[in-house]
Write a protein that holds these residues in place. Structure first.
Motif, short mmCIF file in Angstrom:
data_model
loop_
_atom_site.label_atom_id
_atom_site.label_comp_id
_atom_site.label_asym_id
_atom_site.label_seq_id
_atom_site.Cartn_x
_atom_site.Cartn_y
_atom_site.Cartn_z
N SER A 1 0.80 -1.23 0.00
CA SER A 1 0.00 0.00 0.00
C SER A 1 0.83 1.28 0.00
CB SER A 1 -0.96 0.01 1.20
OG SER A 1 -1.82 -1.10 1.17
N PRO A 2 1.75 1.42 -0.96
CA PRO A 2 2.46 2.70 -1.08
C PRO A 2 1.46 3.80 -1.42
CG PRO A 2 2.84 1.39 -3.04
CD PRO A 2 2.09 0.51 -2.08
N GLN A 3 1.83 5.04 -1.13
CA GLN A 3 0.90 6.17 -1.29
C GLN A 3 1.48 7.22 -2.25
OE1 GLN A 3 0.75 6.23 3.25
NE2 GLN A 3 -1.14 7.29 2.73
N PRO A 4 1.50 6.94 -3.54
CA PRO A 4 2.03 7.94 -4.47
C PRO A 4 1.13 9.17 -4.60
CG PRO A 4 1.15 6.04 -5.66
CD PRO A 4 1.13 5.69 -4.21
N ASN A 5 -0.09 9.10 -4.07
CA ASN A 5 -0.97 10.27 -4.03
C ASN A 5 -0.51 11.28 -2.97
OD1 ASN A 5 -1.77 8.04 -2.30
ND2 ASN A 5 -3.50 9.28 -1.65
N ILE A 6 0.32 10.83 -2.02
CA ILE A 6 0.79 11.68 -0.93
C ILE A 6 2.30 11.91 -1.01
CG2 ILE A 6 1.06 11.85 1.60
CD1 ILE A 6 -1.57 10.31 1.85
N TYR A 7 3.04 10.86 -1.33
CA TYR A 7 4.50 10.93 -1.33
C TYR A 7 5.04 10.90 -2.75
CZ TYR A 7 3.68 9.66 3.54
OH TYR A 7 3.22 9.64 4.82
N ASP A 8 6.15 11.55 -2.94
CA ASP A 8 6.80 11.63 -4.24
C ASP A 8 7.67 10.38 -4.45
OD1 ASP A 8 8.07 12.31 -6.57
OD2 ASP A 8 9.13 14.04 -5.75
N PHE A 9 7.38 9.63 -5.49
CA PHE A 9 8.17 8.44 -5.82
C PHE A 9 9.03 8.65 -7.07
CE2 PHE A 9 5.17 6.56 -2.93
CZ PHE A 9 5.81 5.46 -2.40
N SER A 10 9.22 9.90 -7.47
CA SER A 10 9.98 10.17 -8.70
C SER A 10 11.45 9.80 -8.57
CB SER A 10 9.84 11.64 -9.10
OG SER A 10 10.39 12.48 -8.10
N PHE A 11 11.92 9.56 -7.32
CA PHE A 11 13.31 9.15 -7.13
C PHE A 11 13.60 7.78 -7.74
CE2 PHE A 11 10.85 7.97 -3.37
CZ PHE A 11 11.09 6.61 -3.29
N LEU A 12 12.56 7.01 -8.03
CA LEU A 12 12.75 5.67 -8.60
C LEU A 12 13.04 5.78 -10.10
CD1 LEU A 12 9.82 3.90 -6.75
CD2 LEU A 12 12.25 3.44 -6.39
N ALA A 13 14.20 6.33 -10.40
CA ALA A 13 14.53 6.63 -11.79
C ALA A 13 15.99 6.29 -12.07
CB ALA A 13 14.27 8.12 -12.07
N PRO A 14 16.27 5.04 -12.44
CA PRO A 14 15.34 3.92 -12.45
C PRO A 14 15.32 3.18 -11.11
CG PRO A 14 17.40 3.24 -13.43
CD PRO A 14 17.57 4.70 -13.03
N CYS A 15 14.29 2.38 -10.92
CA CYS A 15 14.22 1.50 -9.76
C CYS A 15 15.26 0.39 -9.94
CB CYS A 15 12.81 0.92 -9.63
SG CYS A 15 12.61 -0.22 -8.24
N PRO A 16 16.13 0.17 -8.96
CA PRO A 16 17.24 -0.74 -9.17
C PRO A 16 16.98 -2.21 -8.88
CG PRO A 16 17.49 0.37 -7.08
CD PRO A 16 16.25 0.93 -7.71
N SER A 17 15.85 -2.54 -8.27
CA SER A 17 15.61 -3.91 -7.83
C SER A 17 14.21 -4.36 -8.20
CB SER A 17 15.77 -4.03 -6.31
OG SER A 17 17.03 -3.58 -5.89
#
Length: 224
Positions: free
Chosen positions: A131-147
Motif C-alpha cells: 500500500s504505497p501512497q504515491p498520491n501523498i508521497y513523491d516516488f519520482s526518485f525511482l529513476a530507475p528503480c534498481p531492484s
C-alpha cells in the motif's frame, strides 16, 4: 525474539531482531506505517512480515522510527526516518558481515521509506511494498528503480487510491532490467481489515517464488 537498542542518527532506536543460524543468510528489514497515525513496529502486518522472513531463515529486524516507543528523537517527515532505516541496516550488517544480500519490506509510509532506501543500498535485491501512497508521497526518485519487487495494494483502499498506485506501477513496469510484480486484493482497504492473513499469504508466495529464482531478471552487480 530479542529486544535490541542500537544507535540511530537522533539517539537510540528500539527494535526486535532475530538472527539466522546461517552466517551468510540474507537480511530482511521491515518498516512500519506512519508514526503520527499509530504506526509502530508492533503493527500486526509488520509483525507478520517479520515472522514470514524469519521462517525462511533470514536475519530479520524490525524497529520503531524516531519518537516511537523507546526510540529517541521526533518525527521528521521522512528525511530522518530514512536515516533511521539506513542506520538499522548498518547495525544488522555490522553483526552479519558475511551476509551479501538484503530485502526491505515496508507498509504504507514504510513502503515509501523502503523504496528510498533501496535506491541508496545496492545490496538490497528485493522489496515488498504494501500500500504505497504515491498520491501523498513523491516516488519520482525511482529513476530507475534498481531492484525487482512486489507492490501489493487493496482495491478498496481510500488512503492510497488504486488508480494512483497503478500509475506508479505502470511507470516502474516500463523500466528495463527489473521485474515489478503487482498484486491487487479487490476487497482490501488500506488497513487490510479481514484481509491481513490473505495479504501475508500473497507476500509469502511472492517471496518463495523469488527465492526459487523466479520473478526477477538476472541482476548485474551494483557498486556500493
Amino acid at each position: 525474539m530479542p529486544e535490541v537498542i542500537f544507535t540511530g542518527p537522533a539517539g537510540r532506536l528500539e527494535g526486535r531482531y532475530q538472527p539466522s543460524k546461517e552466517k551468510n543468510a540474507p537480511i530482511a528489514l521491515i518498516l512500519h506505517p506512519h508514526p503520527q497515525f499509530g504506526g509502530t513496529m508492533n503493527n500486526k502486518i509488520v509483525y507478520d512480515l517479520f515472522y514470514m522472513f524469519q521462517q525462511r531463515n533470514f536475519t530479520t529486524l524490525r524497529f520503531n522510527f524516531r519518537g516511537i516507543g523507546r526510540s529517541q528523537g521526533v518525527f521528521d517527515h521522512g528525511t530522518g526516518e530514512l536515516s533511521d532505516a539506513a542506520a538499522a541496516l548498518d547495525w544488522v550488517q555490522s553483526l552479519h558481515p558475511d551476509s551479501k544480500s538484503c530485502w526491505v519490506a515496508g507498509y504504507s509510509f514504510g513502503a515509501w521509506i523502503g523504496m528510498q532506501l533501496l535506491m541508496r543500498r545496492p545490496e538490497i535485491e528485493g522489496f515488498i511494498s504494501i500500500s504505497p501512497q504515491p498520491n501523498i508521497y513523491d516516488f519520482s526518485f525511482l529513476a530507475p528503480c534498481p531492484s525487482s519487487g512486489l507492490i501489493i495494494h487493496g482495491g478498496a483502499d481510500k488512503v492510497a487510491p488504486p488508480a494512483d498506485v497503478q500509475t506508479l506501477v505502470d511507470k516502474l513496469q516500463s523500466q528495463k532490467g527489473i521485474t515489478i510484480t503487482q498484486k491487487i486484493m479487490p476487497e482490501a482497504n488500506h488497513f487490510y481489515t479481514n484481509c491481513a492473513d490473505e495479504l501475508i499469504e500473497e507476500c509469502s508466495e511472492y517471496l518463495d517464488r523469488r527465492l526459487a529464482g523466479e520473478l526477477a531478471e538476472p541482476r548485474p552487480k551494483r557498486i556500493r
